[in-house]
Design an enzyme around this catalytic site. Structure first.
Site, PDB file in Angstrom:
ATOM      1  N   SER A 236       0.731  -1.332  -0.104  1.00  0.00           N
ATOM      2  CA  SER A 236       0.011   0.129  -0.065  1.00  0.00           C
ATOM      3  C   SER A 236       0.998   1.179  -0.127  1.00  0.00           C
ATOM      4  O   SER A 236       1.723   1.404   0.661  1.00  0.00           O
ATOM      5  CB  SER A 236      -0.984   0.078   1.334  1.00  0.00           C
ATOM      6  OG  SER A 236      -1.470   1.175   1.308  1.00  0.00           O
ATOM      7  N   THR A 281      -9.674  -1.956   2.890  1.00  0.00           N
ATOM      8  CA  THR A 281      -9.579  -2.267   1.514  1.00  0.00           C
ATOM      9  C   THR A 281      -9.895  -3.938   1.487  1.00  0.00           C
ATOM     10  O   THR A 281     -10.356  -4.533   2.451  1.00  0.00           O
ATOM     11  CB  THR A 281      -8.031  -2.500   1.217  1.00  0.00           C
ATOM     12  OG1 THR A 281      -7.890  -2.546  -0.438  1.00  0.00           O
ATOM     13  CG2 THR A 281      -7.202  -3.162   1.884  1.00  0.00           C
ATOM     14  N   LYS A 285     -14.264  -4.352   3.038  1.00  0.00           N
ATOM     15  CA  LYS A 285     -15.061  -3.246   2.904  1.00  0.00           C
ATOM     16  C   LYS A 285     -16.457  -3.282   3.056  1.00  0.00           C
ATOM     17  O   LYS A 285     -17.074  -2.309   3.352  1.00  0.00           O
ATOM     18  CB  LYS A 285     -14.998  -2.624   1.199  1.00  0.00           C
ATOM     19  CG  LYS A 285     -13.567  -2.173   1.159  1.00  0.00           C
ATOM     20  CD  LYS A 285     -13.440  -1.351  -0.301  1.00  0.00           C
ATOM     21  CE  LYS A 285     -12.109  -0.707  -0.520  1.00  0.00           C
ATOM     22  NZ  LYS A 285     -11.960   0.064  -1.821  1.00  0.00           N
ATOM     23  N   ASN A 299     -14.932   2.719   3.226  1.00  0.00           N
ATOM     24  CA  ASN A 299     -13.295   2.382   2.879  1.00  0.00           C
ATOM     25  C   ASN A 299     -12.822   3.422   4.237  1.00  0.00           C
ATOM     26  O   ASN A 299     -11.411   3.299   4.132  1.00  0.00           O
ATOM     27  CB  ASN A 299     -12.631   2.894   1.433  1.00  0.00           C
ATOM     28  CG  ASN A 299     -12.642   4.308   1.417  1.00  0.00           C
ATOM     29  OD1 ASN A 299     -13.723   5.089   1.726  1.00  0.00           O
ATOM     30  ND2 ASN A 299     -11.923   4.767   0.372  1.00  0.00           N
ATOM     31  N   ASP A 316     -13.903   6.522  -1.803  1.00  0.00           N
ATOM     32  CA  ASP A 316     -13.938   5.824  -3.000  1.00  0.00           C
ATOM     33  C   ASP A 316     -14.818   6.494  -3.918  1.00  0.00           C
ATOM     34  O   ASP A 316     -14.674   6.793  -5.088  1.00  0.00           O
ATOM     35  CB  ASP A 316     -13.867   4.407  -2.916  1.00  0.00           C
ATOM     36  CG  ASP A 316     -12.792   3.474  -2.622  1.00  0.00           C
ATOM     37  OD1 ASP A 316     -11.705   4.227  -2.597  1.00  0.00           O
ATOM     38  OD2 ASP A 316     -12.744   2.476  -2.287  1.00  0.00           O
ATOM     39  N   GLY A 336     -16.483  -6.801 -12.067  1.00  0.00           N
ATOM     40  CA  GLY A 336     -16.451  -7.138 -10.856  1.00  0.00           C
ATOM     41  C   GLY A 336     -17.549  -6.819  -9.844  1.00  0.00           C
ATOM     42  O   GLY A 336     -18.493  -6.303 -10.422  1.00  0.00           O
ATOM     43  N   GLY A 338     -17.304  -7.096  -6.146  1.00  0.00           N
ATOM     44  CA  GLY A 338     -17.002  -6.687  -4.749  1.00  0.00           C
ATOM     45  C   GLY A 338     -17.481  -5.417  -4.299  1.00  0.00           C
ATOM     46  O   GLY A 338     -18.061  -4.578  -4.905  1.00  0.00           O
ATOM     47  N   GLY A 339     -16.924  -4.923  -3.122  1.00  0.00           N
ATOM     48  CA  GLY A 339     -17.043  -3.626  -2.537  1.00  0.00           C
ATOM     49  C   GLY A 339     -16.865  -2.500  -3.587  1.00  0.00           C
ATOM     50  O   GLY A 339     -17.504  -1.581  -3.400  1.00  0.00           O
TER      51      GLY A 339
END
Length: 456
Positions: A236, A281, A285, A299, A316, A336, A338-339
């Site tokens: 990160s 992350t 999330k 986030n 985000d 995608g 996901g979150g």
């Protein structure tokens, strides 16, 4: 004799010539650790002489992360003691061993660091502190199985500090990074670092430049902890980004990578480590906010002090909304589920854009994408984090190519396979780094304004 400095840098280079060059570049607040087990063919006395005595000499067993065979304890100790004629400033002797006569005779000019390495799940530091062996400094090293394990060292370190003992106690592994970085804040007298031009000698060991950039030697008990939590997080950019801003704002906060993939473990660690600010992350999330009783996906979390209610935001969404305002209108293909994908779809819906979403649980056919005619493509999967990752949904990307005008990559590595594809296709590209700068800037403002600690 000079006291033990805060930073001990393990010379882990493949050759002694490289190690020596590194040692000569170290600042005064960093002492080189000469691991004799890493250079078994070199003469120990000569190594010490090359460093003009300014070093800590160690010879580590294989069972403790070194390279000296466990079955040759007599040979290991004999090799270690061969350094004594060179008069090193410090010598590392295992906690439970008696002081050899040769070392006893050298105590007028050599200081002794007592060290012990214990297995995962073993926390016997308090008992060991009640029966200290003879020495000038002490090091206890465990292994982190869970993030909350780090907090178990806080009390013993403070106890040692209050009694003037030079103690360092930390945990190995990615989950043990908080104990290394917060050593001074918790009362530790020193910590170990990897050379900036070498590899870590132990899992979780941080480069010297990182520890100095985070000002770890200056941390005090009033410093609050923030971090990025998820898995993976060691890559990160968050620590470099946020710590620099905390320092400019004179805010006593430290931001660390907090490796964790399980919401239950995360909640345990937040309380045990008294975390004040958090970037969340994947894969947390959605699950972590839910475990804290908050509506996700989020986030960003912050609180004024431990025990107080959490507040949350989705920076985000803010960052993506800013980017979207500069992109051509029209339907959007989202890759995608996901979150991050959920955040993307919510922002797109709020702006009235038509969305077609592809995921493993909701597969699409290329003909559906072609008929939809997306103007934009948003890459919101985790593919691209690793160099060997394949491009996500290649057949759908080819179906979208004729109509697409722009693309967004959420992964903020310098380059990903999707970003390369978008450039090759001639699309206007919003890179992950752009989104990161926008969302992390908003996070820093929440942390600086909303978290407690000195400097407010």
């Amino acid at each position: 004799m000079l006291p033990l400095p805060f930073h001990l840098v393990t010379l882990s280079h493949p050759t002694w010539a490289e190690a020596l060059a590194c040692a000569k570049r170290l600042p005064e607040d960093a002492l080189p650790e000469v691991r004799l087990d890493l250079f078994p063919e070199e003469d120990p006395e000569a190594l010490v002489a090359a460093l003009k005595r300014r070093c800590l000499v160690t010879c580590r067993r294989a069972s403790e992360g070194g390279r000296w065979p466990d079955g040759d304890e007599a040979g290991r100790l004999a090799h270690l003691l061969r350094a004594l004629p060179g008069r090193p400033q410090w010598l590392d002797l295992e906690w439970d061993l008696p002081v050899p006569p040769d070392l006893q005779a050298a105590l007028t000019h050599v200081r002794v660091l007592r060290s012990v390495h214990v297995g995962e799940g073993v926390f016997d530091l308090e008992a060991r502190l009640r029966d200290l062996p003879a020495g000038d400094a002490w090091k206890w090293v465990g292994r982190a199985g869970r993030l909350a394990d780090n907090a178990r060292l806080r009390g013993p370190l403070a106890w040692a500090r209050d009694r003037g003992l030079r103690l360092s106690a930390f945990l190995m592994g990615p989950k043990g990074i908080p104990s290394r970085a917060l050593q001074a804040a918790w009362g530790g007298a020193f910590t170990y670092a990897a050379p900036d031009d070498g590899t870590p000698a132990a899992p979780g060991q941080l480069p010297l430049a990182t520890l100095k950039a985070w000002r770890c030697a200056r941390l005090h008990p009033g410093h609050g902890l923030c971090g990025v939590m998820g898995e993976p997080v060691l890559h990160s950019r968050g620590p470099a980004f946020h710590n620099a801003r905390f320092q400019r704002a004179f805010k006593d906060l430290l931001y660390l990578p907090l490796a964790c993939a399980d919401a239950e473990e995360a909640v345990e660690a937040l309380e045990a480590l008294e975390v004040l600010g958090l970037s969340i992350t994947a894969p947390l999330k959605e699950t972590l906010p839910e475990a804290l009783g908050l509506a996700g996906p989020l986030n960003t979390l912050w609180r004024r002090a431990p025990g107080q209610p959490w507040q949350g935001a989705n920076t985000d969404a803010e960052a993506f909304g800013q980017a979207l305002s500069n992109l051509a209108p029209g339907p959007v293909l989202v890759l995608g589920e996901g979150g991050v994908a959920r955040t993307t779809v919510a922002v797109l819906a709020a702006t009235g854009r038509a969305v077609l979403q592809a995921g493993r649980r909701a597969p699409l056919a290329p003909r559906q994408v072609a008929a939809f005619g997306p103007v934009g493509i948003v890459q919101a999967t985790s593919l691209g984090m690793a160099a060997e990752d394949a491009i996500p949904f290649p057949e759908l990307l080819e179906a979208a190519r004729p109509s697409a005008r722009w693309a967004v990559e959420w992964i903020y590595k310098e380059d990903t396979i999707f970003a390369d594809w978008a450039r090759e296709a001639g699309l206007a590209l919003v890179e992950g780094a752009t989104l990161f700068e926008a969302q992390a800037g908003a996070q820093s403002r929440w942390f600086i304004e909303g978290c407690g600690g000195a400097g407010t």
